[in-house]
Design a protein around this motif. Structure first.
Motif, PDB file in Angstrom:
ATOM      1  N   UNK A  41      -5.778  63.110  48.740  1.00  0.00           N
ATOM      2  CA  UNK A  41      -6.083  64.137  48.037  1.00  0.00           C
ATOM      3  C   UNK A  41      -6.712  63.442  46.722  1.00  0.00           C
ATOM      4  N   UNK A  42      -7.700  63.498  46.199  1.00  0.00           N
ATOM      5  CA  UNK A  42      -7.991  63.430  44.819  1.00  0.00           C
ATOM      6  C   UNK A  42      -8.064  64.381  43.435  1.00  0.00           C
ATOM      7  N   UNK A  43      -7.301  64.138  42.947  1.00  0.00           N
ATOM      8  CA  UNK A  43      -7.495  65.279  41.836  1.00  0.00           C
ATOM      9  C   UNK A  43      -7.616  65.295  40.444  1.00  0.00           C
ATOM     10  N   UNK A  44      -8.577  65.215  39.719  1.00  0.00           N
ATOM     11  CA  UNK A  44      -8.957  64.999  38.660  1.00  0.00           C
ATOM     12  C   UNK A  44      -8.058  66.097  37.460  1.00  0.00           C
ATOM     13  N   UNK A  45      -7.421  65.643  36.619  1.00  0.00           N
ATOM     14  CA  UNK A  45      -6.943  66.712  35.529  1.00  0.00           C
ATOM     15  C   UNK A  45      -6.925  66.955  34.262  1.00  0.00           C
ATOM     16  N   UNK A  46      -7.224  68.015  33.411  1.00  0.00           N
ATOM     17  CA  UNK A  46      -7.773  66.876  31.805  1.00  0.00           C
ATOM     18  C   UNK A  46      -6.427  68.739  31.710  1.00  0.00           C
ATOM     19  N   UNK A  47      -5.648  68.668  30.871  1.00  0.00           N
ATOM     20  CA  UNK A  47      -5.370  69.864  29.956  1.00  0.00           C
ATOM     21  C   UNK A  47      -5.329  71.176  31.336  1.00  0.00           C
TER      22      UNK A  47
ATOM     23  N   UNK B  69      -3.833  63.896  29.229  1.00  0.00           N
ATOM     24  CA  UNK B  69      -4.026  65.158  29.114  1.00  0.00           C
ATOM     25  C   UNK B  69      -2.730  65.712  27.368  1.00  0.00           C
ATOM     26  N   UNK B  70      -2.294  65.973  26.835  1.00  0.00           N
ATOM     27  CA  UNK B  70      -1.838  67.035  26.166  1.00  0.00           C
ATOM     28  C   UNK B  70      -0.746  68.406  26.732  1.00  0.00           C
ATOM     29  N   UNK B  71      -0.649  68.409  27.531  1.00  0.00           N
ATOM     30  CA  UNK B  71      -0.192  69.720  27.571  1.00  0.00           C
ATOM     31  C   UNK B  71       1.150  69.025  28.535  1.00  0.00           C
ATOM     32  N   UNK B  72       1.827  68.295  28.834  1.00  0.00           N
ATOM     33  CA  UNK B  72       2.578  68.055  29.923  1.00  0.00           C
ATOM     34  C   UNK B  72       2.696  67.794  31.218  1.00  0.00           C
ATOM     35  N   UNK B  73       1.511  67.730  31.110  1.00  0.00           N
ATOM     36  CA  UNK B  73       0.971  67.251  33.220  1.00  0.00           C
ATOM     37  C   UNK B  73       2.004  66.751  33.726  1.00  0.00           C
ATOM     38  N   UNK B  74       2.482  65.498  32.949  1.00  0.00           N
ATOM     39  CA  UNK B  74       4.151  64.986  33.723  1.00  0.00           C
ATOM     40  C   UNK B  74       4.429  65.373  34.306  1.00  0.00           C
ATOM     41  N   UNK B  75       5.307  66.427  33.022  1.00  0.00           N
ATOM     42  CA  UNK B  75       6.339  66.505  32.901  1.00  0.00           C
ATOM     43  C   UNK B  75       6.401  67.944  33.651  1.00  0.00           C
ATOM     44  N   UNK B  76       5.258  68.956  34.285  1.00  0.00           N
ATOM     45  CA  UNK B  76       5.694  70.012  35.119  1.00  0.00           C
ATOM     46  C   UNK B  76       5.448  69.496  36.422  1.00  0.00           C
ATOM     47  N   UNK B  77       5.250  68.430  37.125  1.00  0.00           N
ATOM     48  CA  UNK B  77       4.891  67.654  37.984  1.00  0.00           C
ATOM     49  C   UNK B  77       6.170  66.883  39.065  1.00  0.00           C
ATOM     50  N   UNK B  78       6.689  66.842  38.276  1.00  0.00           N
ATOM     51  CA  UNK B  78       7.619  65.723  38.303  1.00  0.00           C
ATOM     52  C   UNK B  78       8.722  65.996  38.784  1.00  0.00           C
ATOM     53  N   UNK B  79       9.155  67.641  38.656  1.00  0.00           N
ATOM     54  CA  UNK B  79      10.434  68.626  39.502  1.00  0.00           C
ATOM     55  C   UNK B  79       9.521  69.373  40.640  1.00  0.00           C
ATOM     56  N   UNK B  80       8.829  69.177  40.957  1.00  0.00           N
ATOM     57  CA  UNK B  80       8.076  69.067  42.171  1.00  0.00           C
ATOM     58  C   UNK B  80       8.496  68.912  43.590  1.00  0.00           C
ATOM     59  N   UNK B  81       9.641  69.276  44.590  1.00  0.00           N
ATOM     60  CA  UNK B  81       9.245  68.651  45.865  1.00  0.00           C
ATOM     61  C   UNK B  81       8.114  69.422  47.064  1.00  0.00           C
ATOM     62  N   UNK B  82       7.742  68.347  46.970  1.00  0.00           N
ATOM     63  CA  UNK B  82       6.359  68.432  48.112  1.00  0.00           C
ATOM     64  C   UNK B  82       6.396  67.398  49.803  1.00  0.00           C
ATOM     65  N   UNK B  83       6.208  68.164  50.464  1.00  0.00           N
ATOM     66  CA  UNK B  83       6.617  67.740  52.173  1.00  0.00           C
ATOM     67  C   UNK B  83       5.490  66.115  52.310  1.00  0.00           C
ATOM     68  N   UNK B  84       4.703  65.361  51.146  1.00  0.00           N
ATOM     69  CA  UNK B  84       3.391  64.415  51.418  1.00  0.00           C
ATOM     70  C   UNK B  84       4.522  63.755  50.117  1.00  0.00           C
ATOM     71  N   UNK B  85       4.013  62.266  50.190  1.00  0.00           N
ATOM     72  CA  UNK B  85       3.975  61.540  48.777  1.00  0.00           C
ATOM     73  C   UNK B  85       2.898  61.963  47.712  1.00  0.00           C
ATOM     74  N   UNK B  86       3.401  61.806  45.926  1.00  0.00           N
ATOM     75  CA  UNK B  86       2.315  62.260  45.378  1.00  0.00           C
ATOM     76  C   UNK B  86       2.267  61.032  43.927  1.00  0.00           C
ATOM     77  N   UNK B  87       0.873  60.955  44.263  1.00  0.00           N
ATOM     78  CA  UNK B  87       1.194  59.650  42.983  1.00  0.00           C
ATOM     79  C   UNK B  87       0.325  60.020  41.267  1.00  0.00           C
ATOM     80  N   UNK B  88       1.280  59.782  40.996  1.00  0.00           N
ATOM     81  CA  UNK B  88       0.544  60.155  39.870  1.00  0.00           C
ATOM     82  C   UNK B  88      -0.379  59.176  38.488  1.00  0.00           C
ATOM     83  N   UNK B  89      -0.969  59.337  37.757  1.00  0.00           N
ATOM     84  CA  UNK B  89      -1.983  58.088  37.157  1.00  0.00           C
ATOM     85  C   UNK B  89      -2.044  59.072  35.434  1.00  0.00           C
ATOM     86  N   UNK B  90      -1.992  58.340  34.608  1.00  0.00           N
ATOM     87  CA  UNK B  90      -2.388  59.020  33.785  1.00  0.00           C
ATOM     88  C   UNK B  90      -3.258  57.985  33.205  1.00  0.00           C
ATOM     89  N   UNK B  91      -4.174  58.227  32.304  1.00  0.00           N
ATOM     90  CA  UNK B  91      -5.760  57.150  31.585  1.00  0.00           C
ATOM     91  C   UNK B  91      -5.522  57.864  29.892  1.00  0.00           C
TER      92      UNK B  91
END
Length: 380
Positions: free
Chosen positions: A14-20, A52-74
Motif C-alpha cells: 500500500x503506497x500512501x503519499x502524505x503532505x502535512x 511535511x512540516x507537521x511532524x508526520x515522521x514523529x507521529x508515525x514513529x511510535x506506532x506498533x503495526x502488524x505489517x512492515x512500514x517504510x517511511x520516506x521523506x522527500x
C-alpha cells in the motif's frame, strides 16, 4: 468460497503519499492494521512524506503495526506533488500488487483483501474501489484504532460518482470505453510490473487532477483490463472543486492532451469542464460522463448499440457452469448477464473477460430495474 477467493498468495504494497497530514495518515495506518488478509497474503505499507512540516515522521514513529512500514521523506521542491511522491513509493514497494490510497482516507477491513481477490483472477488488471464522501462531523479516532465502525464516522453524504456511471451503463467497469478515466488513485491497485513497464505516474502533472487518469490511459493502451470491486471500501471527507483546483485541473488536462498528440478520445475529457468550472457548471457531472462515454464509443465504432442481445441469467445453482462458458459466449455474441447469486460470483470474472462484443452485467437488480434492463435491451 467464490471464484474471487482462489489462486496464489499475493504480496501487497500500500503506497500512501502524505503532505502535512500526520494525524490522518496515522489513522489510515491503524485502519490498515485491522484489515483482514486471505491465507498466505502479506502486506507492507510505504508512506511517502512529501516535505511535511507537521511532524508526520514523529507521529508515525511510535506506532506498533502488524505489517512492515517504510517511511520516506522527500524534501519539498517546486516539482513536488502526488505523482512524484507515488513514484517514490512504488520504487520502494516490494509487493506483487501496489495498492494506492490517500493519506486522509479511512478504509474498511475488507479493503486490501478485495483488491487481492480480483488480482488473482487475472494478471493484467487495474482494480478500482469506491470512495464514500463523508460529511461534516467528528471522526472517532480512538474507536477506529480498536475497530472499524461506521458509527465512528460522520454520515456518508455521497459516493465518488462512479456508482452513477455504472448505474447508467452496466456494472461491468471494463465495458466502459472510458474506464481508464476513472482510475482514481485514492483507491486503486495494479501489479507492480505493469506500473514499472509504463513508467509510473507522469511527474509533469502538478497540483490537483488527472495524473491518475493519464496513468490509467497508458495502462489501457498497454492492454490491461479494468474492474471495479464494491467491497474495496474507503471513505474520505467530501471535497469541493475550488477555482484554484479547477485551474490546476485545466492545466493538467492540456498537458494530458498534448502528451498524447491531441488524440480525440483523450481530448474529449474537455466536456468535464462544464461540471468542474466553478464559474460555469452548466452540466451535471454525470451528464458530462455520459456524453464523454458515448463520444469515445463512437470513435471506437461502438455506436449505434447492438440491436439484439442474448440474456444470460445466473443463480447459485448455475454459476459454475456459466463461468466455464462465459469467455466463449462473450466472444460470440452481445450479452446481458443478470447475476442472482448471493455473492455476486460473476462480478469479477465478467470484468476480466476481453471481448470485442458488448458485455453488460447486473447483480440482483430490483424487479423494476430488471424490467427496465430487459426493455432497454429489447429482451422483454
Amino acid at each position: 468460497m467464490t471464484a474471487s477467493d482462489t489462486g496464489p498468495a499475493l504480496r501487497l504494497s500500500v503506497v500512501v503519499p502524505s503532505y502535512d497530514a500526520g494525524p490522518q495518515v496515522r489513522r489510515l495506518l491503524r485502519c490498515l492494521a485491522l484489515c483482514q488478509l486471505d491465507a498466505g497474503d502479506s502486506l507492507e505499507v510505504i508512506v511517502v512524506d512529501d516535505g511535511s512540516t507537521d511532524g508526520t515522521g514523529e507521529l508515525l514513529a511510535d506506532l506498533e503495526l502488524p505489517y512492515p512500514l517504510t517511511y520516506v521523506f522527500l524534501p519539498r521542491t517546486a516539482a513536488s506533488g502526488r505523482a512524484a511522491a507515488r513514484n517514490a513509493g512504488i520504487g520502494k514497494a516490494t509487493g506483487d500488487v501496489v495498492v494506492l490510497a490517500d493519506a486522509d482516507q479511512i478504509v474498511a477491513p475488507g479493503f486490501v483483501a478485495a483488491h487481492a481477490r480480483y488480482h488473482r483472477l487475472r494478471g493484467d488488471l487495474v482494480v478500482a474501489g469506491p470512495r464514500g464522501d463523508l460529511g461534516p462531523g467528528r471522526i472517532d479516532d480512538e474507536r477506529l484504532a480498536r475497530e472499524f465502525s461506521l458509527e465512528a464516522l460522520p454520515a456518508v453524504v455521497g459516493w465518488d460518482g462512479r456508482d452513477r456511471v455504472l448505474a447508467a451503463f452496466s456494472q461491468n467497469f471494463n465495458n466502459l470505453a472510458t474506464s481508464w478515466h476513472y482510475a482514481f488513485s485514492c483507491n486503486l491497485s495494479v501489479r507492480r510490473e505493469h506500473l514499472l513497464a509504463v513508467g509510473g505516474f507522469d511527474e509533469g502533472f502538478l497540483g490537483w487532477g488527472l495524473e491518475d487518469s493519464e496513468l490509467g490511459y497508458r495502462l489501457h493502451r498497454r492492454g490491461l483490463a479494468f474492474a471495479f470491486h464494491p467491497g474495496a471500501l474507503a471513505y474520505q471527507r467530501k471535497r469541493e472543486v475550488t477555482p484554484e483546483m479547477f485551474g490546476q485541473w485545466r492545466r493538467n488536462l492540456d498537458h494530458f492532451v498534448d502528451k498524447h498528440g491531441g488524440v480525440a478520445e483523450v481530448a474529449v475529457q474537455q466536456v468535464i469542464c462544464r461540471a468542474f468550472d466553478p464559474a460555469d457548471r452548466s452540466l451535471d457531472w454525470l451528464d458530462c460522463m455520459i456524453r464523454m462515454e458515448f463520444a469515445v464509443r463512437a470513435l471506437a465504432g461502438r455506436l449505434p448499440e447492438p440491436s439484439a442481445y442474448e440474456l444470460v441469467e445466473v443463480d447459485d445453482a448455475t454459476a459454475s457452469a456459466t463461468l466455464a462458458r462465459l469467455p466463449e459466449l462473450a466472444a460470440e455474441r452481445d450479452l446481458v448477464v443478470i447475476d442472482d447469486t448471493a455473492g455476486a460470483v460473476l462480478a469479477g470474472p465478467v470484468q476480466c473477460v476481453t471481448t470485442p462484443r458488448e458485455l453488460l452485467y447486473f447483480h440482483r437488480p430490483s424487479a423494476a430495474a430488471r424490467q427496465g434492463i430487459l426493455a432497454r435491451h429489447r429482451l422483454a
